[in-house]
Design a protein around this motif. Structure first.
Motif, mmCIF file in Angstrom:
data_model
loop_
_atom_site.group_PDB
_atom_site.id
_atom_site.type_symbol
_atom_site.label_atom_id
_atom_site.label_comp_id
_atom_site.label_asym_id
_atom_site.label_seq_id
_atom_site.Cartn_x
_atom_site.Cartn_y
_atom_site.Cartn_z
ATOM 1 N N GLY A 52 9.346 -14.659 -4.098
ATOM 2 C CA GLY A 52 10.295 -14.014 -5.300
ATOM 3 C C GLY A 52 11.031 -12.729 -5.455
ATOM 4 N N THR A 53 10.726 -11.972 -4.269
ATOM 5 C CA THR A 53 11.278 -10.718 -4.224
ATOM 6 C C THR A 53 12.512 -10.985 -3.545
ATOM 7 O OG1 THR A 53 9.117 -9.480 -4.227
ATOM 8 C CG2 THR A 53 11.136 -8.263 -3.232
ATOM 9 N N ASP A 54 13.710 -10.484 -4.038
ATOM 10 C CA ASP A 54 15.024 -10.693 -3.387
ATOM 11 C C ASP A 54 15.515 -9.295 -2.669
ATOM 12 O OD1 ASP A 54 15.517 -13.358 -4.445
ATOM 13 O OD2 ASP A 54 15.966 -12.356 -6.455
ATOM 14 N N GLN A 55 14.803 -8.233 -3.266
ATOM 15 C CA GLN A 55 15.330 -6.910 -2.737
ATOM 16 C C GLN A 55 14.167 -5.691 -2.707
ATOM 17 O OE1 GLN A 55 19.148 -6.253 -4.763
ATOM 18 N NE2 GLN A 55 18.056 -5.253 -6.653
ATOM 19 N N VAL A 56 14.354 -4.822 -1.995
ATOM 20 C CA VAL A 56 13.155 -3.647 -1.939
ATOM 21 C C VAL A 56 13.983 -2.446 -2.087
ATOM 22 C CG1 VAL A 56 11.459 -5.171 -1.049
ATOM 23 C CG2 VAL A 56 12.845 -3.839 0.575
ATOM 24 N N THR A 57 13.304 -1.334 -2.402
ATOM 25 C CA THR A 57 13.824 -0.031 -2.452
ATOM 26 C C THR A 57 12.663 0.852 -1.997
ATOM 27 O OG1 THR A 57 15.539 -0.317 -4.337
ATOM 28 C CG2 THR A 57 14.658 2.001 -3.724
ATOM 29 N N LEU A 58 13.042 1.767 -1.093
ATOM 30 C CA LEU A 58 12.220 2.613 -0.327
ATOM 31 C C LEU A 58 12.357 3.851 -1.345
ATOM 32 C CD1 LEU A 58 10.025 3.213 1.770
ATOM 33 C CD2 LEU A 58 11.750 4.175 3.254
ATOM 34 N N LEU A 59 10.844 4.335 -1.687
ATOM 35 C CA LEU A 59 10.539 5.551 -2.271
ATOM 36 C C LEU A 59 9.579 6.548 -1.582
ATOM 37 C CD1 LEU A 59 9.739 3.859 -5.668
ATOM 38 C CD2 LEU A 59 11.946 4.657 -4.963
ATOM 39 N N ASN A 60 10.083 7.813 -1.783
ATOM 40 C CA ASN A 60 9.025 8.929 -1.237
ATOM 41 C C ASN A 60 8.536 9.542 -2.486
ATOM 42 O OD1 ASN A 60 7.893 10.885 0.133
ATOM 43 N ND2 ASN A 60 9.535 11.455 1.276
ATOM 44 N N ASP A 61 7.475 9.430 -2.900
ATOM 45 C CA ASP A 61 6.864 9.761 -4.043
ATOM 46 C C ASP A 61 7.858 9.118 -4.932
ATOM 47 O OD1 ASP A 61 4.683 11.328 -3.049
ATOM 48 O OD2 ASP A 61 5.796 13.044 -2.709
ATOM 49 N N TRP A 93 5.794 -2.190 7.994
ATOM 50 C CA TRP A 93 5.262 -3.040 7.025
ATOM 51 C C TRP A 93 6.200 -3.924 6.462
ATOM 52 C CZ3 TRP A 93 5.686 -4.230 1.947
ATOM 53 C CH2 TRP A 93 4.467 -4.938 1.537
ATOM 54 N N ILE A 94 7.411 -3.438 5.957
ATOM 55 C CA ILE A 94 8.336 -4.597 5.440
ATOM 56 C C ILE A 94 8.791 -5.355 6.598
ATOM 57 C CG2 ILE A 94 10.454 -3.123 5.461
ATOM 58 C CD1 ILE A 94 9.415 -4.769 2.263
ATOM 59 N N GLY A 95 9.050 -4.939 7.815
ATOM 60 C CA GLY A 95 9.487 -5.797 8.634
ATOM 61 C C GLY A 95 8.349 -6.933 9.258
ATOM 62 N N GLU A 96 7.321 -6.751 8.842
ATOM 63 C CA GLU A 96 6.308 -7.714 9.249
ATOM 64 C C GLU A 96 6.062 -8.719 8.027
ATOM 65 O OE1 GLU A 96 2.595 -5.408 9.967
ATOM 66 O OE2 GLU A 96 3.600 -4.678 11.816
ATOM 67 N N CYS A 97 6.321 -8.139 6.755
ATOM 68 C CA CYS A 97 6.176 -8.782 5.551
ATOM 69 C C CYS A 97 7.291 -9.468 4.498
ATOM 70 C CB CYS A 97 5.247 -8.290 4.541
ATOM 71 S SG CYS A 97 3.711 -7.712 5.211
ATOM 72 N N GLU A 113 0.721 -1.155 0.131
ATOM 73 C CA GLU A 113 0.046 0.067 0.180
ATOM 74 C C GLU A 113 1.101 1.000 -0.010
ATOM 75 O OE1 GLU A 113 -1.433 0.660 4.531
ATOM 76 O OE2 GLU A 113 -1.131 -1.425 4.059
ATOM 77 N N GLU A 114 0.163 2.498 -0.204
ATOM 78 C CA GLU A 114 1.010 3.559 0.274
ATOM 79 C C GLU A 114 0.996 4.032 1.578
ATOM 80 O OE1 GLU A 114 -0.308 6.593 -2.544
ATOM 81 O OE2 GLU A 114 0.360 5.628 -4.256
ATOM 82 N N PHE A 115 1.847 4.347 2.221
ATOM 83 C CA PHE A 115 2.106 4.790 3.600
ATOM 84 C C PHE A 115 2.432 6.142 3.708
ATOM 85 C CE2 PHE A 115 3.969 0.534 2.660
ATOM 86 C CZ PHE A 115 2.876 -0.376 3.528
ATOM 87 N N PRO A 116 1.442 6.723 4.879
ATOM 88 C CA PRO A 116 1.687 7.960 5.333
ATOM 89 C C PRO A 116 3.226 8.447 5.591
ATOM 90 C CG PRO A 116 0.389 6.851 6.860
ATOM 91 C CD PRO A 116 0.829 5.977 5.659
ATOM 92 N N THR A 117 3.959 7.382 6.353
ATOM 93 C CA THR A 117 5.192 7.910 6.960
ATOM 94 C C THR A 117 6.159 6.826 6.834
ATOM 95 O OG1 THR A 117 4.731 6.713 8.935
ATOM 96 C CG2 THR A 117 4.073 8.796 8.964
ATOM 97 N N GLN A 118 7.340 7.134 6.461
ATOM 98 C CA GLN A 118 8.544 6.383 6.449
ATOM 99 C C GLN A 118 8.583 5.085 7.560
ATOM 100 O OE1 GLN A 118 12.603 8.017 6.378
ATOM 101 N NE2 GLN A 118 13.504 6.123 6.152
ATOM 102 N N GLY A 119 8.245 5.421 8.816
ATOM 103 C CA GLY A 119 8.066 4.734 9.977
ATOM 104 C C GLY A 119 7.011 3.458 9.619
ATOM 105 N N ASP A 120 5.864 3.936 8.826
ATOM 106 C CA ASP A 120 4.644 2.888 8.746
ATOM 107 C C ASP A 120 5.205 2.085 7.548
ATOM 108 O OD1 ASP A 120 3.263 4.059 10.539
ATOM 109 O OD2 ASP A 120 2.138 5.189 8.893
ATOM 110 N N ALA A 121 6.069 2.560 6.613
ATOM 111 C CA ALA A 121 6.467 1.670 5.730
ATOM 112 C C ALA A 121 7.525 0.582 6.005
ATOM 113 C CB ALA A 121 7.180 2.668 4.409
ATOM 114 N N GLU A 122 8.395 1.176 6.978
ATOM 115 C CA GLU A 122 9.458 0.212 7.242
ATOM 116 C C GLU A 122 8.951 -0.828 8.480
ATOM 117 O OE1 GLU A 122 11.885 3.313 9.021
ATOM 118 O OE2 GLU A 122 13.195 3.130 7.141
#
Length: 71
Positions: free
Chosen positions: A45-54, A33-37, A22-31
């Motif tokens: 099949g996902t090997d790596q992720v990149t965090l984007l702000n817009d 979520w990734i910590g849980e999933c 989903e889109e997250f309102p804050t960096q902490g929310d995004a982080e």
């Protein structure tokens, strides 16, 4: 501003995540979520992720294989 994740294979090609993000309102929310999933994403099949702000890359690519905490 919307915080999102980009999901990639180890060679940098984009992949569809096993868990719908989903889109997250804050960096902490995004982080949080990734910590849980991360394991489901890695297993799917996902090997790596990149965090984007817009459309701006904040950090990454971050490999999911090293996300498991040490015992």
């Amino acid at each position: 501003m919307a915080w999102t994740w980009r999901f990639e294979k180890s060679d940098g090609t984009r992949t569809e995540p096993a868990v719908q993000p989903e889109e997250f309102p804050t960096q902490g929310d995004a982080e949080s979520w990734i910590g849980e999933c991360w394991q489901e994403l890695l297993d799917g099949g996902t090997d790596q992720v990149t965090l984007l702000n817009d459309d701006t890359q904040v950090y990454g690519p971050m490999p999911l294989s090293g996300a498991e905490p040490e015992a």
